[in-house]
Design a protein around this motif. Structure first.
Motif, PDB file in Angstrom:
ATOM      1  N   ILE A   1      10.599  -1.534 -15.782  1.00 11.31           N
ATOM      2  CA  ILE A   1      10.307  -0.619 -14.677  1.00 11.31           C
ATOM      3  C   ILE A   1       9.832   0.745 -15.188  1.00 11.31           C
ATOM      4  CG2 ILE A   1      11.414   0.740 -12.830  1.00 11.31           C
ATOM      5  CD1 ILE A   1      12.866  -1.815 -12.026  1.00 11.31           C
ATOM      6  N   ALA A   2      10.411   1.196 -16.305  1.00 15.72           N
ATOM      7  CA  ALA A   2      10.016   2.500 -16.851  1.00 15.72           C
ATOM      8  C   ALA A   2       8.521   2.502 -17.187  1.00 15.72           C
ATOM      9  CB  ALA A   2      10.848   2.805 -18.089  1.00 15.72           C
ATOM     10  N   ASN A   3       8.021   1.431 -17.813  1.00 16.00           N
ATOM     11  CA  ASN A   3       6.591   1.347 -18.131  1.00 16.00           C
ATOM     12  C   ASN A   3       5.749   1.206 -16.872  1.00 16.00           C
ATOM     13  OD1 ASN A   3       7.032   1.531 -20.859  1.00 16.00           O
ATOM     14  ND2 ASN A   3       7.263  -0.694 -21.103  1.00 16.00           N
ATOM     15  N   MET A   4       6.289   0.422 -15.954  1.00 18.77           N
ATOM     16  CA  MET A   4       5.570   0.167 -14.712  1.00 18.77           C
ATOM     17  C   MET A   4       5.294   1.475 -13.957  1.00 18.77           C
ATOM     18  SD  MET A   4       6.999  -2.292 -11.737  1.00 18.77           S
ATOM     19  CE  MET A   4       7.986  -1.039 -10.949  1.00 18.77           C
ATOM     20  N   MET A   5       6.259   2.394 -14.048  1.00 22.00           N
ATOM     21  CA  MET A   5       6.131   3.667 -13.342  1.00 22.00           C
ATOM     22  C   MET A   5       4.904   4.454 -13.777  1.00 22.00           C
ATOM     23  SD  MET A   5       8.308   3.871 -11.047  1.00 22.00           S
ATOM     24  CE  MET A   5       8.056   5.578 -10.551  1.00 22.00           C
ATOM     25  N   LYS A   6       4.402   4.138 -15.008  1.00 24.23           N
ATOM     26  CA  LYS A   6       3.232   4.891 -15.510  1.00 24.23           C
ATOM     27  C   LYS A   6       1.936   4.091 -15.354  1.00 24.23           C
ATOM     28  CE  LYS A   6       6.312   6.209 -19.074  1.00 24.23           C
ATOM     29  NZ  LYS A   6       6.586   5.447 -20.285  1.00 24.23           N
ATOM     30  N   ASP A   7       2.049   2.885 -14.809  1.00 28.05           N
ATOM     31  CA  ASP A   7       0.889   1.998 -14.714  1.00 28.05           C
ATOM     32  C   ASP A   7       0.040   2.383 -13.496  1.00 28.05           C
ATOM     33  OD1 ASP A   7      -0.810  -0.245 -14.265  1.00 28.05           O
ATOM     34  OD2 ASP A   7       0.549  -1.489 -15.457  1.00 28.05           O
ATOM     35  N   LYS A   8      -1.109   3.006 -13.759  1.00 29.23           N
ATOM     36  CA  LYS A   8      -1.912   3.581 -12.669  1.00 29.23           C
ATOM     37  C   LYS A   8      -2.366   2.526 -11.654  1.00 29.23           C
ATOM     38  CE  LYS A   8      -3.537   7.983 -14.231  1.00 29.23           C
ATOM     39  NZ  LYS A   8      -2.957   8.092 -15.593  1.00 29.23           N
ATOM     40  N   GLU A   9      -2.758   1.348 -12.193  1.00 28.56           N
ATOM     41  CA  GLU A   9      -3.259   0.300 -11.298  1.00 28.56           C
ATOM     42  C   GLU A   9      -2.161  -0.176 -10.345  1.00 28.56           C
ATOM     43  OE1 GLU A   9      -5.196  -3.026 -13.306  1.00 28.56           O
ATOM     44  OE2 GLU A   9      -4.566  -4.298 -11.649  1.00 28.56           O
ATOM     45  N   ILE A  10      -0.946  -0.348 -10.916  1.00 30.22           N
ATOM     46  CA  ILE A  10       0.178  -0.817 -10.099  1.00 30.22           C
ATOM     47  C   ILE A  10       0.553   0.238  -9.050  1.00 30.22           C
ATOM     48  CG2 ILE A  10       2.640  -1.450 -10.161  1.00 30.22           C
ATOM     49  CD1 ILE A  10       0.815  -3.615 -11.305  1.00 30.22           C
ATOM     50  N   ILE A  11       0.559   1.499  -9.486  1.00 30.71           N
ATOM     51  CA  ILE A  11       0.886   2.578  -8.537  1.00 30.71           C
ATOM     52  C   ILE A  11      -0.125   2.573  -7.389  1.00 30.71           C
ATOM     53  CG2 ILE A  11       1.060   5.086  -8.210  1.00 30.71           C
ATOM     54  CD1 ILE A  11       2.017   5.240 -11.173  1.00 30.71           C
ATOM     55  N   GLU A  12      -1.405   2.434  -7.747  1.00 29.10           N
ATOM     56  CA  GLU A  12      -2.449   2.463  -6.723  1.00 29.10           C
ATOM     57  C   GLU A  12      -2.319   1.277  -5.753  1.00 29.10           C
ATOM     58  OE1 GLU A  12      -6.353   3.373  -8.380  1.00 29.10           O
ATOM     59  OE2 GLU A  12      -7.204   2.347  -6.633  1.00 29.10           O
ATOM     60  N   ASN A  13      -2.092   0.076  -6.324  1.00 27.20           N
ATOM     61  CA  ASN A  13      -1.926  -1.105  -5.455  1.00 27.20           C
ATOM     62  C   ASN A  13      -0.756  -0.922  -4.511  1.00 27.20           C
ATOM     63  OD1 ASN A  13      -4.026  -2.253  -6.824  1.00 27.20           O
ATOM     64  ND2 ASN A  13      -2.781  -3.698  -7.999  1.00 27.20           N
ATOM     65  N   ALA A  14       0.365  -0.414  -5.074  1.00 30.27           N
ATOM     66  CA  ALA A  14       1.578  -0.249  -4.262  1.00 30.27           C
ATOM     67  C   ALA A  14       1.366   0.817  -3.189  1.00 30.27           C
ATOM     68  CB  ALA A  14       2.760   0.114  -5.159  1.00 30.27           C
ATOM     69  N   GLU A  15       0.712   1.926  -3.561  1.00 34.97           N
ATOM     70  CA  GLU A  15       0.453   2.996  -2.572  1.00 34.97           C
ATOM     71  C   GLU A  15      -0.439   2.460  -1.439  1.00 34.97           C
ATOM     72  OE1 GLU A  15       1.707   6.069  -2.617  1.00 34.97           O
ATOM     73  OE2 GLU A  15       1.782   6.892  -4.651  1.00 34.97           O
ATOM     74  N   ASN A  16      -1.465   1.676  -1.817  1.00 37.19           N
ATOM     75  CA  ASN A  16      -2.362   1.127  -0.795  1.00 37.19           C
ATOM     76  C   ASN A  16      -1.621   0.215   0.172  1.00 37.19           C
ATOM     77  OD1 ASN A  16      -4.526   2.460  -1.835  1.00 37.19           O
ATOM     78  ND2 ASN A  16      -5.301   0.723  -3.032  1.00 37.19           N
ATOM     79  N   MET A  17      -0.732  -0.612  -0.386  1.00 44.13           N
ATOM     80  CA  MET A  17       0.008  -1.538   0.480  1.00 44.13           C
ATOM     81  C   MET A  17       0.966  -0.778   1.388  1.00 44.13           C
ATOM     82  SD  MET A  17       0.386  -4.508   1.649  1.00 44.13           S
ATOM     83  CE  MET A  17      -0.567  -5.602   0.635  1.00 44.13           C
TER      84      MET A  17
ATOM     85  N   GLU B   1       8.888   2.050  -5.568  1.00 48.41           N
ATOM     86  CA  GLU B   1       9.266   1.213  -6.717  1.00 48.41           C
ATOM     87  C   GLU B   1       9.434  -0.258  -6.312  1.00 48.41           C
ATOM     88  OE1 GLU B   1      11.665   4.591  -9.323  1.00 48.41           O
ATOM     89  OE2 GLU B   1      12.652   3.588  -7.662  1.00 48.41           O
ATOM     90  N   ASN B   2      10.028  -0.479  -5.124  1.00 44.39           N
ATOM     91  CA  ASN B   2      10.147  -1.853  -4.633  1.00 44.39           C
ATOM     92  C   ASN B   2       8.767  -2.489  -4.509  1.00 44.39           C
ATOM     93  OD1 ASN B   2      12.858  -3.088  -3.652  1.00 44.39           O
ATOM     94  ND2 ASN B   2      13.058  -0.914  -3.159  1.00 44.39           N
ATOM     95  N   MET B   3       7.843  -1.733  -3.918  1.00 42.70           N
ATOM     96  CA  MET B   3       6.496  -2.277  -3.715  1.00 42.70           C
ATOM     97  C   MET B   3       5.799  -2.494  -5.064  1.00 42.70           C
ATOM     98  SD  MET B   3       4.393  -3.419  -1.557  1.00 42.70           S
ATOM     99  CE  MET B   3       4.702  -2.849   0.107  1.00 42.70           C
ATOM    100  N   MET B   4       6.023  -1.580  -6.009  1.00 42.22           N
ATOM    101  CA  MET B   4       5.389  -1.723  -7.330  1.00 42.22           C
ATOM    102  C   MET B   4       5.864  -2.988  -8.034  1.00 42.22           C
ATOM    103  SD  MET B   4       5.463   2.238  -8.555  1.00 42.22           S
ATOM    104  CE  MET B   4       4.945   1.958 -10.244  1.00 42.22           C
ATOM    105  N   ILE B   5       7.134  -3.329  -7.832  1.00 37.95           N
ATOM    106  CA  ILE B   5       7.661  -4.537  -8.484  1.00 37.95           C
ATOM    107  C   ILE B   5       6.893  -5.776  -8.028  1.00 37.95           C
ATOM    108  CG2 ILE B   5       9.679  -6.090  -8.534  1.00 37.95           C
ATOM    109  CD1 ILE B   5      11.394  -3.535  -8.732  1.00 37.95           C
ATOM    110  N   SER B   6       6.638  -5.885  -6.714  1.00 32.51           N
ATOM    111  CA  SER B   6       5.915  -7.089  -6.281  1.00 32.51           C
ATOM    112  C   SER B   6       4.455  -7.042  -6.711  1.00 32.51           C
ATOM    113  CB  SER B   6       6.081  -7.352  -4.784  1.00 32.51           C
ATOM    114  OG  SER B   6       5.934  -6.190  -4.059  1.00 32.51           O
ATOM    115  N   CYS B   7       3.854  -5.850  -6.755  1.00 28.36           N
ATOM    116  CA  CYS B   7       2.464  -5.749  -7.250  1.00 28.36           C
ATOM    117  C   CYS B   7       2.408  -6.129  -8.733  1.00 28.36           C
ATOM    118  CB  CYS B   7       1.929  -4.331  -7.061  1.00 28.36           C
ATOM    119  SG  CYS B   7       1.689  -3.889  -5.338  1.00 28.36           S
TER     120      CYS B   7
END
Ligand code: ADP
Ligand code: MG
Length: 253
Positions: free
Chosen positions: A116-132, A97-103
């Motif tokens: 943050i609740a919406n962000m949690m479902k954002d596939k692009e943000i999740i993917e960027n954060a997971e990659n980082m 979640e920390n990483m998703m916030i900066s993405c």
């Protein structure tokens, strides 16, 4: 001309001349260390690069553009990211979640915490954060709370959060302060890897000479608010003027 140009910068706090007349040129794709005894003005100088302080005199330009008077987020948008002396992560959110916030902040400019609740479902943000997190070697810690991380891992996460902003200049203020030797060595390895793999310039303020001499291409020694010497690590080591500036300090140069 350097990517960061500091010309005749001076800053007073009441009767104290914290910075005298600082001239500094940080060349693109190098690691430039700013060292000096306690109270030399290192953090004050860094604060002038990121919109936290406006110097009384002189100029600071990034890629030919003045940064003075800009807000920290505007400086961030120009391509400068800063790692603070104390890690600034959300302790009650997970590593992911920390990483998703900066993405998210990188993509959408700004956000409110209740997004943050919406962000949690954002596939692009999740993917960027997971990659980082993968790149930072932290994927296995994605579900841990920020507060539960070791000091070294907090720093690693914070550096990754800065990198997710795709900065051209990464500023670090004593990134290994208060760390155990093993965490310090991990941070050195991480910064070496970043330097090799990315098109990035790093300006680092550091008290620990082991870190400085492991990473820096150029070193500026500040003493009483004024650059004393600027040279390669080889020439700084054992330099009589530098030794003199560090008299009475626990660190040896
Ligand atoms: P360094 O990071 O090299 O240890 P600093 O830049 O933090 O040094 O501080 C330089 C000098 O300026 C010190 O004497 C410090 O006490 C003083 N100083 C720093 N910030 C302030 C402030 N906001 N108000 C007054 N004095 C300050
Ligand atoms: Mg400082």
């Amino acid at each position: 001309m350097g990517i960061l140009e500091v010309k005749n910068v001076g800053k007073r706090f009441g009767g104290l001349q914290a910075l005298g007349d600082v001239n500094l040129s940080v060349q693109e794709n190098t690691v430039h260390a700013i060292i000096g005894p306690n109270g030399a003005g290192k953090s004050t100088l860094l604060n002038c690069f990121v919109g936290k302080l406006i110097p009384d005199t002189g100029s600071v330009t990034f890629d030919g553009q003045s940064v003075l008077g800009l807000k920290p987020y505007q400086i961030n948008q120009m391509g400068i990211s800063r790692v603070f002396q104390t890690p600034e992560i959300f302790g009650d959110l997970s590593v992911l979640e920390n990483m998703m916030i900066s993405c998210f902040a990188k993509r959408d400019g700004s956000f409110e915490l209740n997004a943050i609740a919406n962000m949690m479902k954002d596939k692009e943000i999740i993917e960027n954060a997971e990659n980082m997190l993968e790149e930072m070697n932290m994927a296995s810690k994605r579900s841990m709370h920020g507060a539960a991380l070791s000091r070294g891992d907090k720093r690693r996460l914070e550096i990754g959060m800065c990198l997710s902003q795709q900065p051209r200049l990464l500023l670090l203020d004593e990134p290994t302060a208060g760390m155990a030797r093993a965490d310090t060595n991990n941070t050195i390895d991480l910064l070496k890897q970043i330097k090799e793999e990315r098109d990035i310039t790093i300006a680092i303020i550091e008290h620990d000479m082991h870190v400085v001499f492991s990473l820096a291409d150029r070193i500026t020694v500040l003493a009483q608010g004024t650059p004393l010497v600027e040279d390669t690590p080889e020439n700084i080591k054992g330099h009589p003027k530098v030794k003199e500036a560090y008299l009475g300090e626990t660190q040896q140069v």
